[in-house]
Design an enzyme around this catalytic site. Sequence first.
Site, short mmCIF file in Angstrom:
data_model
loop_
_atom_site.label_atom_id
_atom_site.label_comp_id
_atom_site.label_asym_id
_atom_site.label_seq_id
_atom_site.Cartn_x
_atom_site.Cartn_y
_atom_site.Cartn_z
N SER A 70 -25.92 -2.01 0.58
CA SER A 70 -25.15 -0.85 1.05
C SER A 70 -26.12 0.17 1.64
O SER A 70 -27.31 0.16 1.34
CB SER A 70 -24.42 -0.23 -0.14
OG SER A 70 -23.84 1.02 0.20
N TYR A 78 -23.50 2.41 -8.89
CA TYR A 78 -23.37 1.61 -7.67
C TYR A 78 -24.67 1.65 -6.86
O TYR A 78 -25.19 0.61 -6.43
CB TYR A 78 -22.20 2.16 -6.86
CG TYR A 78 -21.89 1.44 -5.58
CD1 TYR A 78 -21.08 0.30 -5.59
CD2 TYR A 78 -22.37 1.90 -4.36
CE1 TYR A 78 -20.77 -0.36 -4.41
CE2 TYR A 78 -22.07 1.24 -3.18
CZ TYR A 78 -21.27 0.12 -3.20
OH TYR A 78 -20.97 -0.53 -2.03
N1 NAD Z 1 -16.28 -0.80 2.05
C1 NAD Z 1 -17.42 -0.15 2.16
O1 NAD Z 1 -17.46 1.00 2.66
C2 NAD Z 1 -18.71 -0.77 1.69
C3 NAD Z 1 -19.90 -0.13 2.04
C4 NAD Z 1 -21.11 -0.68 1.64
C5 NAD Z 1 -21.12 -1.85 0.92
N2 NAD Z 1 -19.94 -2.44 0.57
C6 NAD Z 1 -20.02 -3.67 -0.20
O2 NAD Z 1 -19.37 -4.70 0.50
C7 NAD Z 1 -18.88 -5.68 -0.41
C8 NAD Z 1 -17.42 -5.96 -0.12
O3 NAD Z 1 -16.69 -4.78 -0.36
P1 NAD Z 1 -15.29 -4.45 0.33
O4 NAD Z 1 -15.44 -3.15 0.98
O5 NAD Z 1 -14.79 -5.60 1.10
O6 NAD Z 1 -14.42 -4.19 -1.00
P2 NAD Z 1 -13.07 -4.83 -1.55
O7 NAD Z 1 -12.83 -4.10 -2.83
O8 NAD Z 1 -12.03 -4.81 -0.52
O9 NAD Z 1 -13.45 -6.35 -1.81
C9 NAD Z 1 -14.29 -6.73 -2.86
C10 NAD Z 1 -13.90 -8.13 -3.30
O10 NAD Z 1 -14.75 -8.49 -4.39
C11 NAD Z 1 -13.94 -9.06 -5.40
N3 NAD Z 1 -14.56 -8.91 -6.72
C12 NAD Z 1 -14.71 -7.79 -7.45
N4 NAD Z 1 -15.27 -8.07 -8.64
C13 NAD Z 1 -15.50 -9.41 -8.64
C14 NAD Z 1 -16.05 -10.31 -9.57
N5 NAD Z 1 -16.50 -9.89 -10.78
N6 NAD Z 1 -16.15 -11.62 -9.24
C15 NAD Z 1 -15.69 -12.06 -8.05
N7 NAD Z 1 -15.13 -11.26 -7.13
C16 NAD Z 1 -15.04 -9.95 -7.42
C17 NAD Z 1 -12.63 -8.28 -5.32
O11 NAD Z 1 -11.58 -8.96 -5.99
C18 NAD Z 1 -12.44 -8.18 -3.82
O12 NAD Z 1 -11.79 -9.31 -3.29
C19 NAD Z 1 -19.14 -5.09 -1.81
O13 NAD Z 1 -20.33 -5.65 -2.34
C20 NAD Z 1 -19.34 -3.63 -1.55
O14 NAD Z 1 -20.12 -3.00 -2.53
C21 NAD Z 1 -18.74 -1.94 0.95
#
Ligand code: NAD
Length: 264
Positions: A140, A153
């Site tokens: 991130s 986080y």
């Molecule tokens: N959305 C943002 O702004 C953002 C920014 C930086 C990094 N990220 C990172 O990107 C990645 C994806 O995030 P996103 O934005 O698509 O979020 P999201 O919440 O839409 O998707 C996350 C997915 O991970 C799954 N998940 C959660 N805990 C889990 C577990 N213990 N085992 C298996 N699956 C699990 C959830 O069920 C979901 O399908 C994450 O690692 C997040 O930290 C997101």
Amino acid sequence: MGKLDGRVIVITGAARGQGEQEARLFAAEGARVVLGDVLEEEGAALAAELGPERARFVRLDVAVEEDWAALVAAAAEAFGKIDGLVNNAGILRFNALVDTPLAEFRQVLDVNQTGCFLGIRAVAPEIAAAGGGTIVNTASYAGLTGMAFVGAYAATKHAVVGLTRVAALELASQGIRVNAVCPGAVDTPMTNPAALNPSADPAASAEAARAVDELYRKLVPLGRIGRPEEVARLALFLTGEDSSYVTGQPFVIDGGWLAGVSPF
Ligand SMILES: NC(=O)c1ccc[n+]([C@@H]2O[C@H](COP(=O)([O-])OP(=O)(O)OC[C@H]3O[C@@H](n4cnc5c(N)ncnc54)[C@H](O)[C@@H]3O)[C@@H](O)[C@H]2O)c1
């Protein structure tokens, strides 16, 4: 010709958000994808939509060692090998450090940091056995700079960058490249809890969405929040041959946000 023809790629957190877009794009580029998530209904529906020749869903809690063993076995049975991994699953909790309960801190570490470690440990030997391949970890913007009220986080995302560098060093001799994507703000359910709570008052939700749009218009040089498809295209670059001489690096995808506060 797709950019991932013949490749078998495991994607965690693939039921929605960025992981879902990675699954769709990778399948469209010729990969067979193994989708791991705790959201069984959504994950199974996506695999069914992509079709049995292209995709399998496996229930996976990334923090549980036995789940990884089961996923590796299921992938071998379905497609005969694994030659790529996208560690994408993650959770976000907002809290001041001094107010964060230990259980919450540990939960974020379990999923974001231990989950990434377990994934590398379970899947790297399979990738090596397949003759080499790629791992893309999801860190991130908060893995490269401080961000108030997301202490657990941010700690895990810094750790994911560190794991990425170490894994790249240790696995290079086995033909495995390891990189990380570092998204800024991306429009997914993680950043838009209202989408997960359709019963919330629509007027309040619309007002909150306008406030968030306005915030990103000011914060982000490109003037908007990112789209999950844009992160998926970066993950595709790092998984495919276009990045054949790239390993051990965190790649920022944030519309220019970090450029204004770069610690380097
Ligand atoms: N959305 C943002 O702004 C953002 C920014 C930086 C990094 N990220 C990172 O990107 C990645 C994806 O995030 P996103 O934005 O698509 O979020 P999201 O919440 O839409 O998707 C996350 C997915 O991970 C799954 N998940 C959660 N805990 C889990 C577990 N213990 N085992 C298996 N699956 C699990 C959830 O069920 C979901 O399908 C994450 O690692 C997040 O930290 C997101």
